[in-house]
Motif scaffolding. Sequence first.
Motif, mmCIF file in Angstrom:
data_model
loop_
_atom_site.group_PDB
_atom_site.id
_atom_site.type_symbol
_atom_site.label_atom_id
_atom_site.label_comp_id
_atom_site.label_asym_id
_atom_site.label_seq_id
_atom_site.Cartn_x
_atom_site.Cartn_y
_atom_site.Cartn_z
ATOM 1 N N ARG A 181 0.936 -1.224 -0.010
ATOM 2 C CA ARG A 181 0.081 -0.105 0.055
ATOM 3 C C ARG A 181 0.980 1.280 -0.021
ATOM 4 O O ARG A 181 2.112 1.254 0.334
ATOM 5 C CB ARG A 181 -0.873 0.002 1.271
ATOM 6 C CG ARG A 181 -1.833 -1.161 1.405
ATOM 7 C CD ARG A 181 -2.908 -0.931 2.675
ATOM 8 N NE ARG A 181 -3.821 -1.941 2.269
ATOM 9 C CZ ARG A 181 -5.038 -1.656 2.018
ATOM 10 N NH1 ARG A 181 -5.276 -0.526 1.080
ATOM 11 N NH2 ARG A 181 -6.113 -2.414 1.978
ATOM 12 N N SER A 182 0.328 2.517 -0.430
ATOM 13 C CA SER A 182 0.835 3.605 -0.219
ATOM 14 C C SER A 182 1.071 4.097 1.304
ATOM 15 O O SER A 182 0.266 3.579 2.251
ATOM 16 C CB SER A 182 0.305 4.849 -1.048
ATOM 17 O OG SER A 182 -1.172 4.857 -0.387
ATOM 18 N N SER A 183 2.165 4.416 1.437
ATOM 19 C CA SER A 183 2.366 4.877 2.962
ATOM 20 C C SER A 183 1.942 6.178 3.597
ATOM 21 O O SER A 183 1.698 7.061 2.564
ATOM 22 C CB SER A 183 3.967 5.086 3.046
ATOM 23 O OG SER A 183 4.350 5.669 4.404
ATOM 24 N N GLU A 184 1.480 6.051 4.582
ATOM 25 C CA GLU A 184 0.758 7.287 5.367
ATOM 26 C C GLU A 184 1.866 8.518 5.661
ATOM 27 O O GLU A 184 1.689 9.374 5.970
ATOM 28 C CB GLU A 184 0.071 6.825 6.743
ATOM 29 C CG GLU A 184 -1.334 6.056 6.475
ATOM 30 C CD GLU A 184 -2.203 5.654 7.476
ATOM 31 O OE1 GLU A 184 -1.537 5.916 8.602
ATOM 32 O OE2 GLU A 184 -3.215 5.288 7.239
ATOM 33 N N THR A 185 3.098 8.102 5.884
ATOM 34 C CA THR A 185 4.236 8.702 6.188
ATOM 35 C C THR A 185 5.006 9.487 5.161
ATOM 36 O O THR A 185 5.450 10.664 5.545
ATOM 37 C CB THR A 185 5.270 8.076 7.323
ATOM 38 O OG1 THR A 185 5.862 7.290 6.262
ATOM 39 C CG2 THR A 185 4.423 7.272 8.210
ATOM 40 N N SER A 186 4.808 8.897 3.920
ATOM 41 C CA SER A 186 5.628 9.635 3.032
ATOM 42 C C SER A 186 4.934 9.210 1.454
ATOM 43 O O SER A 186 4.767 8.090 1.357
ATOM 44 C CB SER A 186 7.185 9.349 2.845
ATOM 45 O OG SER A 186 7.907 9.882 1.884
ATOM 46 N N PRO A 187 4.797 10.166 0.419
ATOM 47 C CA PRO A 187 4.555 10.001 -0.723
ATOM 48 C C PRO A 187 5.425 9.187 -1.521
ATOM 49 O O PRO A 187 5.150 8.614 -2.524
ATOM 50 C CB PRO A 187 4.232 11.194 -1.357
ATOM 51 C CG PRO A 187 5.123 12.220 -0.462
ATOM 52 C CD PRO A 187 5.053 11.794 0.702
ATOM 53 N N HIS A 188 6.685 8.964 -1.150
ATOM 54 C CA HIS A 188 7.662 8.435 -1.752
ATOM 55 C C HIS A 188 7.888 6.762 -1.185
ATOM 56 O O HIS A 188 8.731 6.137 -1.737
ATOM 57 C CB HIS A 188 9.052 8.943 -1.616
ATOM 58 C CG HIS A 188 8.827 10.459 -2.081
ATOM 59 N ND1 HIS A 188 8.864 10.870 -3.439
ATOM 60 C CD2 HIS A 188 9.158 11.766 -1.433
ATOM 61 C CE1 HIS A 188 8.689 12.073 -3.554
ATOM 62 N NE2 HIS A 188 8.950 12.774 -2.095
ATOM 63 N N LEU A 189 7.037 6.489 -0.418
ATOM 64 C CA LEU A 189 7.294 5.203 0.281
ATOM 65 C C LEU A 189 5.968 4.216 0.128
ATOM 66 O O LEU A 189 4.963 4.787 0.036
ATOM 67 C CB LEU A 189 7.563 4.981 1.863
ATOM 68 C CG LEU A 189 8.870 5.918 2.249
ATOM 69 C CD1 LEU A 189 8.912 5.897 3.738
ATOM 70 C CD2 LEU A 189 10.064 5.107 1.475
ATOM 71 N N TYR A 190 6.208 2.861 0.019
ATOM 72 C CA TYR A 190 5.130 2.161 0.330
ATOM 73 C C TYR A 190 5.072 1.322 1.585
ATOM 74 O O TYR A 190 6.131 1.499 2.418
ATOM 75 C CB TYR A 190 5.430 1.027 -0.861
ATOM 76 C CG TYR A 190 4.764 1.279 -2.465
ATOM 77 C CD1 TYR A 190 3.925 2.407 -2.408
ATOM 78 C CD2 TYR A 190 5.473 0.308 -3.254
ATOM 79 C CE1 TYR A 190 3.843 2.542 -3.876
ATOM 80 C CE2 TYR A 190 5.114 0.978 -4.764
ATOM 81 C CZ TYR A 190 4.338 1.908 -4.800
ATOM 82 O OH TYR A 190 3.893 2.326 -6.338
ATOM 83 N N GLN A 191 3.981 0.869 2.013
ATOM 84 C CA GLN A 191 4.036 0.127 3.313
ATOM 85 C C GLN A 191 3.350 -1.277 3.134
ATOM 86 O O GLN A 191 2.474 -1.426 2.224
ATOM 87 C CB GLN A 191 3.227 0.757 4.505
ATOM 88 C CG GLN A 191 3.242 0.364 5.528
ATOM 89 C CD GLN A 191 2.715 1.119 6.671
ATOM 90 O OE1 GLN A 191 1.639 1.965 6.528
ATOM 91 N NE2 GLN A 191 3.337 1.388 7.919
ATOM 92 N N LEU A 192 3.765 -2.291 3.768
ATOM 93 C CA LEU A 192 3.128 -3.612 3.747
ATOM 94 C C LEU A 192 2.463 -3.875 5.001
ATOM 95 O O LEU A 192 2.674 -3.469 6.000
ATOM 96 C CB LEU A 192 4.503 -4.582 3.821
ATOM 97 C CG LEU A 192 5.613 -4.713 2.885
ATOM 98 C CD1 LEU A 192 6.426 -5.947 2.973
ATOM 99 C CD2 LEU A 192 4.922 -4.583 1.471
ATOM 100 N N GLU A 193 1.126 -4.365 4.615
ATOM 101 C CA GLU A 193 0.020 -4.879 5.430
ATOM 102 C C GLU A 193 -0.100 -6.070 5.245
ATOM 103 O O GLU A 193 -0.320 -6.833 4.246
ATOM 104 C CB GLU A 193 -1.030 -4.018 5.223
ATOM 105 C CG GLU A 193 -2.084 -4.126 6.144
ATOM 106 C CD GLU A 193 -3.673 -3.244 5.858
ATOM 107 O OE1 GLU A 193 -4.216 -2.976 6.682
ATOM 108 O OE2 GLU A 193 -3.547 -2.772 4.773
#
Length: 403
Positions: A181-193
Amino acid sequence: MGKLEFSNSYTESNELIGYNDDILINVLIRLPGKSLMRFRNVSKHWLSLISSPYFSRCLNQIPMFPSAIFLQMQLSLNKSKYHFLSLDRNPVREPSVQCFTFVDDPAGIRILQSCNGLLLCCSNNRLGEYNRNYYIYNPTTHQYTTLPKPDNRTQSPNTIFGVILAFDPLKSVHYRVIFVRSSETSPHLYQLEMYSSETHQWSFSSEISKVNNFSQGVYCCGGIHWRNNSGPFLRFDVHQERFQEIPMPKIPDDWDQQTKCRYFGECGGRLHLILTSCKHSTSQFNVYEMKNNFSGWFVKYQVDLNALISANPKMTQSNCHALDHWDYYAFRVLAIVVGEGSGQGSSSPFMVLHVPGKVITYSFKDKTSTLLHDFAPDCTDIEGCTTFEYDDAYPYITTLANV
């Protein structure tokens, strides 16, 4: 008299097997999935035995290899249909076609991934990822489960960039589903859920840079692998939740570092990769295999399709030139099968290829091909009939794993 004694001995042997669960399990786990499903009707005892978690664990200790593939037909997004192609090497003119209707999803269902016998599926709803349903389906037992939606989601819809199933029955009866998913902390990062079938809970894992093609991950040996068109591949260890970069194979100088991924997939716990030049077509290429320590790749097989192309002139594209078009030779690699599977009759590794109007196998050992399925005998070239890519093919592996 001797005949009667033989009959009695035969009956006693049958009774010995029939009432000794250890012997019976040792016999049953070697049968094809369809036979196991039929033998559940022999008696209540056999039904209980084959349906037990212990039997499933015993079955999962045997290395698994595909006996067929689901091949997605390019129809409309709301009507996904699949050819079911057996790999038993008996040519079929009209393979079975099926839709997935294990659940009444008005949007229709399509396969996202096959992983050691389980299928990750989703609804075809394109009104937003938040409204899309995801399913884990066992095509052997016809059991399925609907993944719960994560709680307390604060992100906006349409933020899923990749979904992948991680399931290894040799290590655990449980599986995980990873969303990128897109990260909530930075538009340049993804996050794994991640969702765990053991806890039935969602959890967040590491953040990662937007550098890879997260829509086509491959699970192998405890990790998810994402390819990169211009840099290192990325491995995510599902249990340790740790990332590792894997360098690409050495690219020939005349390719100008531009590559076309012809195949990226797993079979029997081995990860394979086929790359060719983006600029020039080739009938000769290498099949790379991941090293056991995940530090890089080595050449596992060397392929030369010239003899196959000579025998199948329709594989040559007449409207382009071999020196300036990578797709001059019309073929697609659908699967690589490296071990002895149900119905294959041989442990010799082979590729499954789509050529104009046909699906064939190509033996790495003796360089011969065998017809599997004939879709359109009158098809003149690959552009005039259905064209399949490697990510349209989903291996079918027998498993009794619960979902």
